[in-house]
Design a protein around this motif. Sequence first.
Motif, PDB file in Angstrom:
ATOM      1  N   ASP A 118       0.865  -1.178   0.000  1.00 44.61           N
ATOM      2  CA  ASP A 118       0.000   0.000   0.000  1.00 44.61           C
ATOM      3  C   ASP A 118       0.908   1.236   0.000  1.00 44.61           C
ATOM      4  O   ASP A 118       1.882   1.289   0.755  1.00 44.61           O
ATOM      5  N   PRO A 119       0.633   2.228  -0.839  1.00 47.66           N
ATOM      6  CA  PRO A 119       1.482   3.426  -0.888  1.00 47.66           C
ATOM      7  C   PRO A 119       1.696   4.084   0.475  1.00 47.66           C
ATOM      8  O   PRO A 119       2.740   4.685   0.716  1.00 47.66           O
ATOM      9  N   ARG A 120       0.756   3.942   1.365  1.00 49.96           N
ATOM     10  CA  ARG A 120       0.907   4.531   2.698  1.00 49.96           C
ATOM     11  C   ARG A 120       1.934   3.785   3.544  1.00 49.96           C
ATOM     12  O   ARG A 120       2.346   4.264   4.594  1.00 49.96           O
ATOM     13  N   GLU A 121       2.372   2.616   3.073  1.00 47.72           N
ATOM     14  CA  GLU A 121       3.354   1.811   3.806  1.00 47.72           C
ATOM     15  C   GLU A 121       4.771   1.911   3.223  1.00 47.72           C
ATOM     16  O   GLU A 121       5.691   1.292   3.736  1.00 47.72           O
ATOM     17  N   LEU A 122       4.935   2.680   2.163  1.00 49.79           N
ATOM     18  CA  LEU A 122       6.250   2.787   1.523  1.00 49.79           C
ATOM     19  C   LEU A 122       7.336   3.255   2.493  1.00 49.79           C
ATOM     20  O   LEU A 122       8.480   2.804   2.415  1.00 49.79           O
ATOM     21  N   HIS A 123       6.983   4.122   3.411  1.00 47.26           N
ATOM     22  CA  HIS A 123       7.978   4.654   4.345  1.00 47.26           C
ATOM     23  C   HIS A 123       8.553   3.567   5.258  1.00 47.26           C
ATOM     24  O   HIS A 123       9.626   3.748   5.830  1.00 47.26           O
ATOM     25  N   GLY A 124       7.877   2.441   5.371  1.00 44.73           N
ATOM     26  CA  GLY A 124       8.342   1.370   6.243  1.00 44.73           C
ATOM     27  C   GLY A 124       9.244   0.352   5.577  1.00 44.73           C
ATOM     28  O   GLY A 124       9.781  -0.538   6.236  1.00 44.73           O
ATOM     29  N   ILE A 125       9.452   0.488   4.281  1.00 45.93           N
ATOM     30  CA  ILE A 125      10.331  -0.458   3.576  1.00 45.93           C
ATOM     31  C   ILE A 125      11.779  -0.205   3.990  1.00 45.93           C
ATOM     32  O   ILE A 125      12.241   0.922   4.032  1.00 45.93           O
ATOM     33  N   ARG A 126      12.487  -1.290   4.318  1.00 46.33           N
ATOM     34  CA  ARG A 126      13.876  -1.194   4.764  1.00 46.33           C
ATOM     35  C   ARG A 126      14.827  -1.712   3.689  1.00 46.33           C
ATOM     36  O   ARG A 126      14.537  -2.689   3.016  1.00 46.33           O
ATOM     37  N   CYS A 127      15.965  -1.072   3.584  1.00 46.93           N
ATOM     38  CA  CYS A 127      17.041  -1.563   2.725  1.00 46.93           C
ATOM     39  C   CYS A 127      17.842  -2.551   3.556  1.00 46.93           C
ATOM     40  O   CYS A 127      18.367  -2.200   4.615  1.00 46.93           O
ATOM     41  N   VAL A 128      17.913  -3.789   3.110  1.00 45.15           N
ATOM     42  CA  VAL A 128      18.625  -4.813   3.879  1.00 45.15           C
ATOM     43  C   VAL A 128      20.040  -5.078   3.365  1.00 45.15           C
ATOM     44  O   VAL A 128      20.885  -5.570   4.103  1.00 45.15           O
ATOM     45  N   ARG A 129      20.289  -4.772   2.115  1.00 43.91           N
ATOM     46  CA  ARG A 129      21.629  -4.920   1.535  1.00 43.91           C
ATOM     47  C   ARG A 129      21.805  -3.839   0.460  1.00 43.91           C
ATOM     48  O   ARG A 129      20.864  -3.508  -0.249  1.00 43.91           O
ATOM     49  N   THR A 130      23.027  -3.353   0.307  1.00 39.08           N
ATOM     50  CA  THR A 130      23.365  -2.447  -0.783  1.00 39.08           C
ATOM     51  C   THR A 130      24.699  -2.894  -1.356  1.00 39.08           C
ATOM     52  O   THR A 130      25.663  -3.110  -0.612  1.00 39.08           O
ATOM     53  N   TYR A 131      24.741  -3.053  -2.669  1.00 40.78           N
ATOM     54  CA  TYR A 131      25.967  -3.426  -3.381  1.00 40.78           C
ATOM     55  C   TYR A 131      26.342  -2.290  -4.325  1.00 40.78           C
ATOM     56  O   TYR A 131      25.489  -1.768  -5.042  1.00 40.78           O
ATOM     57  N   VAL A 132      27.607  -1.919  -4.337  1.00 40.72           N
ATOM     58  CA  VAL A 132      28.122  -0.907  -5.251  1.00 40.72           C
ATOM     59  C   VAL A 132      29.302  -1.523  -5.981  1.00 40.72           C
ATOM     60  O   VAL A 132      30.249  -1.994  -5.354  1.00 40.72           O
ATOM     61  N   GLY A 133      29.226  -1.548  -7.301  1.00 40.52           N
ATOM     62  CA  GLY A 133      30.286  -2.177  -8.086  1.00 40.52           C
ATOM     63  C   GLY A 133      30.427  -3.651  -7.782  1.00 40.52           C
ATOM     64  O   GLY A 133      31.503  -4.209  -7.890  1.00 40.52           O
ATOM     65  N   GLY A 134      29.318  -4.271  -7.359  1.00 40.72           N
ATOM     66  CA  GLY A 134      29.332  -5.687  -7.030  1.00 40.72           C
ATOM     67  C   GLY A 134      29.846  -6.000  -5.631  1.00 40.72           C
ATOM     68  O   GLY A 134      29.926  -7.152  -5.237  1.00 40.72           O
ATOM     69  N   VAL A 135      30.189  -4.974  -4.860  1.00 37.42           N
ATOM     70  CA  VAL A 135      30.731  -5.153  -3.518  1.00 37.42           C
ATOM     71  C   VAL A 135      29.666  -4.775  -2.485  1.00 37.42           C
ATOM     72  O   VAL A 135      29.051  -3.711  -2.584  1.00 37.42           O
ATOM     73  N   LEU A 136      29.473  -5.625  -1.488  1.00 36.07           N
ATOM     74  CA  LEU A 136      28.532  -5.342  -0.416  1.00 36.07           C
ATOM     75  C   LEU A 136      29.052  -4.166   0.411  1.00 36.07           C
ATOM     76  O   LEU A 136      30.152  -4.221   0.949  1.00 36.07           O
ATOM     77  N   VAL A 137      28.258  -3.074   0.469  1.00 38.11           N
ATOM     78  CA  VAL A 137      28.672  -1.903   1.232  1.00 38.11           C
ATOM     79  C   VAL A 137      27.756  -1.627   2.418  1.00 38.11           C
ATOM     80  O   VAL A 137      28.076  -0.798   3.267  1.00 38.11           O
ATOM     81  N   HIS A 138      26.620  -2.305   2.477  1.00 37.88           N
ATOM     82  CA  HIS A 138      25.694  -2.136   3.601  1.00 37.88           C
ATOM     83  C   HIS A 138      24.939  -3.430   3.809  1.00 37.88           C
ATOM     84  O   HIS A 138      24.460  -4.037   2.855  1.00 37.88           O
ATOM     85  N   ALA A 139      24.840  -3.845   5.064  1.00 34.96           N
ATOM     86  CA  ALA A 139      24.035  -5.007   5.424  1.00 34.96           C
ATOM     87  C   ALA A 139      23.327  -4.694   6.738  1.00 34.96           C
ATOM     88  O   ALA A 139      23.986  -4.444   7.744  1.00 34.96           O
ATOM     89  N   ALA A 140      21.989  -4.665   6.696  1.00 34.66           N
ATOM     90  CA  ALA A 140      21.217  -4.358   7.897  1.00 34.66           C
ATOM     91  C   ALA A 140      21.308  -5.485   8.915  1.00 34.66           C
ATOM     92  O   ALA A 140      21.210  -5.267  10.096  1.00 34.66           O
TER      93      ALA A 140
END
Length: 65
Positions: A38-60
Amino acid sequence: MRSAGDAPGQARATEAGVLAPGRLADIAVLDRDPFAVDPRELHGIRCVRTYVGGVLVHAADPGPL
């Protein structure tokens, strides 16, 4: 969202732009599908991993995804 269309503009079409073996990857892994909530729930979505250049730079959470 941005994907393969950006790589040629950055002169990186042979190394980036798609998720494939041997290519660089900049990607954020979310805990839910932003197109399915639901669009009203978008603010609750969490980023659990971020990769930059194929390298893991963030892990929740250090555990497996």
